[in-house]
Design a protein around this motif. Structure first.
Motif, PDB file in Angstrom:
ATOM      1  N   THR A 135       0.809  -1.206   0.000  1.00  0.00           N
ATOM      2  CA  THR A 135       0.000   0.000   0.000  1.00  0.00           C
ATOM      3  C   THR A 135       0.846   1.262   0.000  1.00  0.00           C
ATOM      4  OG1 THR A 135      -0.102  -0.021   2.421  1.00  0.00           O
ATOM      5  CG2 THR A 135      -1.855  -1.163   1.225  1.00  0.00           C
ATOM      6  N   SER A 136       2.132   1.149   0.229  1.00  0.00           N
ATOM      7  CA  SER A 136       2.992   2.312   0.290  1.00  0.00           C
ATOM      8  C   SER A 136       3.493   2.706  -1.093  1.00  0.00           C
ATOM      9  CB  SER A 136       4.197   2.037   1.202  1.00  0.00           C
ATOM     10  OG  SER A 136       5.149   3.078   1.064  1.00  0.00           O
ATOM     11  N   PRO A 137       3.357   3.987  -1.466  1.00  0.00           N
ATOM     12  CA  PRO A 137       3.916   4.436  -2.752  1.00  0.00           C
ATOM     13  C   PRO A 137       5.435   4.611  -2.681  1.00  0.00           C
ATOM     14  CG  PRO A 137       2.946   6.283  -1.596  1.00  0.00           C
ATOM     15  CD  PRO A 137       2.639   5.062  -0.759  1.00  0.00           C
ATOM     16  N   LEU A 138       5.973   4.513  -1.472  1.00  0.00           N
ATOM     17  CA  LEU A 138       7.414   4.618  -1.270  1.00  0.00           C
ATOM     18  C   LEU A 138       8.021   3.223  -1.163  1.00  0.00           C
ATOM     19  CD1 LEU A 138       7.474   7.472   1.384  1.00  0.00           C
ATOM     20  CD2 LEU A 138       8.435   7.635  -0.912  1.00  0.00           C
ATOM     21  N   GLN A 139       9.074   2.989  -1.899  1.00  0.00           N
ATOM     22  CA  GLN A 139       9.760   1.704  -1.860  1.00  0.00           C
ATOM     23  C   GLN A 139      11.229   1.935  -1.542  1.00  0.00           C
ATOM     24  OE1 GLN A 139       8.000  -1.213  -2.214  1.00  0.00           O
ATOM     25  NE2 GLN A 139       6.192   0.098  -2.346  1.00  0.00           N
ATOM     26  N   LEU A 140      11.729   1.219  -0.535  1.00  0.00           N
ATOM     27  CA  LEU A 140      13.117   1.369  -0.099  1.00  0.00           C
ATOM     28  C   LEU A 140      13.974   0.256  -0.685  1.00  0.00           C
ATOM     29  CD1 LEU A 140      15.248   2.720   1.751  1.00  0.00           C
ATOM     30  CD2 LEU A 140      14.467   1.194   3.579  1.00  0.00           C
ATOM     31  N   ASP A 141      15.005   0.631  -1.411  1.00  0.00           N
ATOM     32  CA  ASP A 141      15.977  -0.318  -1.948  1.00  0.00           C
ATOM     33  C   ASP A 141      17.171  -0.317  -1.003  1.00  0.00           C
ATOM     34  OD1 ASP A 141      18.096  -1.588  -3.314  1.00  0.00           O
ATOM     35  OD2 ASP A 141      17.251  -1.057  -5.257  1.00  0.00           O
ATOM     36  N   THR A 142      17.262  -1.343  -0.164  1.00  0.00           N
ATOM     37  CA  THR A 142      18.298  -1.367   0.873  1.00  0.00           C
ATOM     38  C   THR A 142      19.691  -1.586   0.312  1.00  0.00           C
ATOM     39  OG1 THR A 142      17.921  -3.731   1.237  1.00  0.00           O
ATOM     40  CG2 THR A 142      16.689  -2.189   2.621  1.00  0.00           C
ATOM     41  N   LYS A 143      19.800  -2.319  -0.784  1.00  0.00           N
ATOM     42  CA  LYS A 143      21.122  -2.608  -1.341  1.00  0.00           C
ATOM     43  C   LYS A 143      21.767  -1.364  -1.934  1.00  0.00           C
ATOM     44  CE  LYS A 143      20.351  -7.504  -2.325  1.00  0.00           C
ATOM     45  NZ  LYS A 143      20.323  -8.568  -3.376  1.00  0.00           N
ATOM     46  N   ARG A 144      20.957  -0.545  -2.588  1.00  0.00           N
ATOM     47  CA  ARG A 144      21.495   0.655  -3.224  1.00  0.00           C
ATOM     48  C   ARG A 144      21.283   1.908  -2.379  1.00  0.00           C
ATOM     49  NH1 ARG A 144      19.181   1.296  -8.996  1.00  0.00           N
ATOM     50  NH2 ARG A 144      17.280   0.440  -8.067  1.00  0.00           N
ATOM     51  N   ALA A 145      20.662   1.744  -1.222  1.00  0.00           N
ATOM     52  CA  ALA A 145      20.393   2.869  -0.318  1.00  0.00           C
ATOM     53  C   ALA A 145      19.685   4.003  -1.056  1.00  0.00           C
ATOM     54  CB  ALA A 145      21.682   3.356   0.337  1.00  0.00           C
ATOM     55  N   CYS A 146      18.561   3.665  -1.691  1.00  0.00           N
ATOM     56  CA  CYS A 146      17.788   4.683  -2.378  1.00  0.00           C
ATOM     57  C   CYS A 146      16.299   4.395  -2.178  1.00  0.00           C
ATOM     58  CB  CYS A 146      18.134   4.755  -3.862  1.00  0.00           C
ATOM     59  SG  CYS A 146      17.855   3.221  -4.775  1.00  0.00           S
ATOM     60  N   ILE A 147      15.481   5.394  -2.449  1.00  0.00           N
ATOM     61  CA  ILE A 147      14.042   5.286  -2.235  1.00  0.00           C
ATOM     62  C   ILE A 147      13.322   5.656  -3.526  1.00  0.00           C
ATOM     63  CG2 ILE A 147      12.055   6.171  -0.940  1.00  0.00           C
ATOM     64  CD1 ILE A 147      13.927   6.664   1.406  1.00  0.00           C
ATOM     65  N   PHE A 148      12.301   4.859  -3.877  1.00  0.00           N
ATOM     66  CA  PHE A 148      11.486   5.114  -5.053  1.00  0.00           C
ATOM     67  C   PHE A 148      10.104   5.603  -4.597  1.00  0.00           C
ATOM     68  CE2 PHE A 148      14.709   2.237  -6.434  1.00  0.00           C
ATOM     69  CZ  PHE A 148      14.958   2.556  -7.759  1.00  0.00           C
ATOM     70  N   TYR A 149       9.580   6.566  -5.332  1.00  0.00           N
ATOM     71  CA  TYR A 149       8.247   7.095  -5.056  1.00  0.00           C
ATOM     72  C   TYR A 149       7.438   6.983  -6.347  1.00  0.00           C
ATOM     73  CZ  TYR A 149       4.626  10.404  -3.498  1.00  0.00           C
ATOM     74  OH  TYR A 149       3.438  10.990  -3.136  1.00  0.00           O
ATOM     75  N   HIS A 150       6.384   6.149  -6.298  1.00  0.00           N
ATOM     76  CA  HIS A 150       5.604   5.829  -7.497  1.00  0.00           C
ATOM     77  C   HIS A 150       6.536   5.353  -8.614  1.00  0.00           C
ATOM     78  CE1 HIS A 150       1.650   7.099  -6.092  1.00  0.00           C
ATOM     79  NE2 HIS A 150       2.246   8.132  -5.512  1.00  0.00           N
ATOM     80  N   GLN A 151       7.433   4.441  -8.262  1.00  0.00           N
ATOM     81  CA  GLN A 151       8.379   3.801  -9.187  1.00  0.00           C
ATOM     82  C   GLN A 151       9.456   4.747  -9.737  1.00  0.00           C
ATOM     83  OE1 GLN A 151       4.781   2.890  -9.783  1.00  0.00           O
ATOM     84  NE2 GLN A 151       5.426   1.508  -8.153  1.00  0.00           N
ATOM     85  N   GLU A 152       9.516   5.966  -9.260  1.00  0.00           N
ATOM     86  CA  GLU A 152      10.553   6.902  -9.708  1.00  0.00           C
ATOM     87  C   GLU A 152      11.568   7.110  -8.587  1.00  0.00           C
ATOM     88  OE1 GLU A 152      11.000  11.576 -11.102  1.00  0.00           O
ATOM     89  OE2 GLU A 152       9.209  10.434 -11.667  1.00  0.00           O
ATOM     90  N   GLN A 153      12.853   6.946  -8.911  1.00  0.00           N
ATOM     91  CA  GLN A 153      13.883   7.096  -7.881  1.00  0.00           C
ATOM     92  C   GLN A 153      14.026   8.552  -7.473  1.00  0.00           C
ATOM     93  OE1 GLN A 153      17.657   5.271  -8.739  1.00  0.00           O
ATOM     94  NE2 GLN A 153      18.704   6.331  -7.085  1.00  0.00           N
TER      95      GLN A 153
END
Length: 233
Positions: A138-156
């Motif tokens: 349900t979250s539009p935010l996705q955390l990529d732990t390996k690359r230490a970055c966050i995506f919002y609606h699939q956009e980094q």
């Protein structure tokens, strides 16, 4: 990360200071590369793999604050400033630009090495402990732990390290109200040297970057208390 695996970039135009810093870091098992000019350090950082940068503010080609701005355009590497200037406004500016620590000359090279170790220990756990929310459907935010970055609606999102740590902390517990003190502790190595307004400044830039992707408001202000992250009304 063990010290022997960490590569430190040093940009300092005074060879005697750089030699003392390198010696202290190497004693603690770090690999170090030293450059005299901001442009040299910037080029090496673009080409090489470094874990932390130690940057003198008063460099001969352009100052450390400008170098930090250029670095933050493409890297979230932790940065420690070295400076002969002790004015509070300079310290605040350095932290708001995305620096992790600010050391005033003269300083103990061994103390600096200790600060380097503390910051590097802090980097990995801060990513790992916020991994769970990235699985939320349900979250539009996705955390990529390996690359230490966050995506919002699939956009980094293009974030500074401070912004990344602040948003990761909020994402750790959506709806929870985090005080400014809690956020400073999560994002700054020496939160006692930071000010509430530094948190407010970074929250403001975070909101602006989020709105560039999607107009929804995610970060809410709780007057007198702090901030929270909420999805939907």
């Amino acid at each position: 990360m063990s010290n022997s695996q960490a590569n430190i970039l040093i940009v300092e135009d005074e060879p005697s200071i750089a030699d003392n810093v390198k010696f202290a870091l190497q004693l603690d098992g770090f690999d170090c590369q030293h450059f005299l000019l901001a442009e040299e350090g910037l080029n090496q950082l673009k080409e090489g793999c470094f874990d932390l940068a130690i940057i003198d503010v008063g460099l001969p080609d352009y100052n450390g604050f400008e170098l930090c701005k250029k670095i933050r355009q493409f890297s979230n590497i932790p940065i420690i400033f070295l400076t002969a200037r002790s004015d509070e406004i300079d310290r605040i500016l350095g932290l708001e630009l995305g620096a992790d620590d600010y050391v005033t000359k003269p300083f103990s090279p061994r103390e600096l090495s200790t600060r380097v170790k503390t910051i590097l220990r802090r980097v990995s756990p801060s990513v790992e402990k916020t991994a769970a929310p990235s699985k939320s459907k349900t979250s539009p935010l996705q955390l990529d732990t390996k690359r230490a970055c966050i995506f919002y609606h699939q956009e980094q999102l293009v974030l500074t390290r401070i912004e990344f740590l602040l948003l990761s902390t909020l994402l750790q517990s959506p709806e929870q109200v985090f005080s400014r003190e809690q956020l400073m502790t999560a994002a700054w190595e020496n939160p006692e040297h930071s000010l509430d307004r530094a948190v407010d400044t970074h929250i403001k830039t975070l909101r602006a970057k989020l709105k560039l992707v999607h107009p929804d408001q995610l970060i809410y202000t709780h007057r007198g208390l702090g901030y929270s992250l909420r999805f939907g009304q």
